[in-house]
Scaffold this active site. Structure first.
Site, short mmCIF file in Angstrom:
data_model
loop_
_atom_site.label_atom_id
_atom_site.label_comp_id
_atom_site.label_asym_id
_atom_site.label_seq_id
_atom_site.Cartn_x
_atom_site.Cartn_y
_atom_site.Cartn_z
N HIS A 248 -24.74 37.47 33.43
CA HIS A 248 -25.06 38.49 32.41
C HIS A 248 -25.27 37.88 31.03
O HIS A 248 -25.80 38.55 30.13
CB HIS A 248 -23.94 39.54 32.32
CG HIS A 248 -23.79 40.38 33.55
ND1 HIS A 248 -24.83 41.11 34.08
CD2 HIS A 248 -22.71 40.60 34.36
CE1 HIS A 248 -24.40 41.75 35.17
NE2 HIS A 248 -23.12 41.44 35.36
N ASP B 199 -19.20 41.09 44.95
CA ASP B 199 -18.78 42.46 44.65
C ASP B 199 -19.63 43.50 45.39
O ASP B 199 -19.51 44.69 45.15
CB ASP B 199 -18.78 42.72 43.13
CG ASP B 199 -19.93 42.05 42.41
OD1 ASP B 199 -20.88 41.59 43.08
OD2 ASP B 199 -19.89 42.00 41.16
#
Ligand SMILES: [Zn+2]
Length: 366
Positions: free
Chosen positions: A146, A270
């Protein structure tokens, strides 16, 4: 920057035969990574402790070649990040740490650890390029995908995979590097960093819509790099079958057309069904299948040169078991352990046929 041929003669010793390294898998790890102290945050040191402990107890760690990480230099980070931003992260650490945004926290040790995270992925790629190992897994934190050139986001400080990618373009004169990002979140930072760079093909599968909101199918790269960003946004509820479908139908043909010389993977776990940060339904067996496809691409397209770098994954059991399954596949081990099994959540199988078709059309894939 040298040409591809000069890197082969200068940096890849000919006496190191590929077959000698063929089954060796490198593991980048160091307890320094535990010193990014995030307290009760979901991205905390227990993640790596769970993985290492599982690799040790299962006997898998002994099958791996340990690679000692080094800190990335400021010059290496500056291949991606603005120097003002690098100094800012250093300053926050020196002043005792704190929150950089609503999600991202630093402790006094975080700057040094973040240097080691980027440097760890660089070392993993060097070991693969120099044929010390066939492939490698960099077990690093903080994660990176990110982080943009100028901003920390989503638990990420420096974009480890992006820094290692730029490093390999520069050091070895590579011209085509493929980044596959299967973390459940879109790697907005990596996309942005390479959005106008035709030398890097960035392919992301991610739940959509979800944090950080980017990653629509229309985002495909700019100017000369049009087509070198491939987004595969997927609805909540996708499991092993849907992921296998998009890997086979989109990622495989896109990778074959691009002909990478090195493959890096932003490996987030995830998307496992037990992870509470998202709603995907992938099992450990599903991860093994995805890694098999990626390894097949690396073997076919770039002499097996493949580096995994840890991104997300927050259910400790699912994370540790899935990382072990990934490494098992890299080692060529069969009989993948999946003690969590398939999702009990009873999501209906989402129909992604029209989405897959649209992405293939946008990218003109066979
Ligand atoms: Zn994630």
């Amino acid at each position: 920057m040298g040409s591809a041929s000069s890197y082969q003669s200068q940096d890849m010793p000919e006496q190191v035969c590929y077959t000698e390294a063929v089954m060796k898998v490198g593991l980048v790890y160091d307890p320094i990574y535990l010193k990014h102290d995030t307290g009760q945050h979901v991205e905390n040191a227990k993640r790596l402790e769970a993985i290492i402990s599982h690799l040790e107890q299962s006997g898998l760690k002994q099958q791996l070649t340990l690679i000692k990480p080094r800190p990335a230099t400021v010059e290496e980070l500056a291949l991606v990040h603005h120097e003002q931003y690098i100094s800012h992260i250093q300053n926050v650490a020196q002043k005792g740490g704190g929150w950089l945004d609503a999600d991202t926290i630093m402790s006094p040790g975080s700057y040094e650890v973040a240097l080691y995270a980027a440097g760890g992925v660089i070392r993993a790629t060097e070991a693969v390029m120099n044929r010390e190992v066939a492939s490698a897994f960099a077990l690093v934190r903080p994660p990176g995908h990110h982080a943009t050139a100028t901003q920390a986001m989503g638990f990420c400080l420096f974009n480890n995979v992006a820094v290692a990618t730029k490093y390999n373009l520069a050091k070895y004169g590579l011209e085509h590097i493929l980044i596959i990002d299967f973390d459940v979140h879109h790697g907005n930072g990596t996309q942005e960093i390479f959005y106008d760079n035709p030398q890097v093909l960035y392919i992301s599968t991610h739940q959509y819509p979800l944090y950080p909101g980017t990653g629509s199918i229309e985002e495909t790269g700019s100017e000369a790099a049009r087509g070198t960003t491939v987004n595969i946004p997927l609805p909540a509820g996708c499991g092993d079958a849907e992921y296998e479908q998009v890997f086979e139908q989109i990622i495989v043909p896109a990778a074959k057309r691009f002909k990478p010389q090195l493959i890096l993977v932003s490996a987030g776990y995830d998307l496992h069904w037990a992870d509470e940060l998202a709603l995907m339904q992938v099992s450990v067996t599903g991860f093994a299948q995805m890694v098999k496809i990626i390894k097949g691409l690396a073997d076919e397209l770039c002499d097996g040169r493949l580096v995994f770098s840890l991104e997300g994954g927050y259910n400790l059991t699912a994370l540790a078991t899935s990382v072990k399954a990934t490494i098992d596949v890299l080692l060529g081990n069969t009989g993948i352990e999946d003690r969590l099994g398939q999702s009990p959540h009873g999501f209906g199988a989402p129909n992604i046929a029209s989405q897959t078709k649209s992405i293939k059309e946008i990218h003109d894939l066979p």
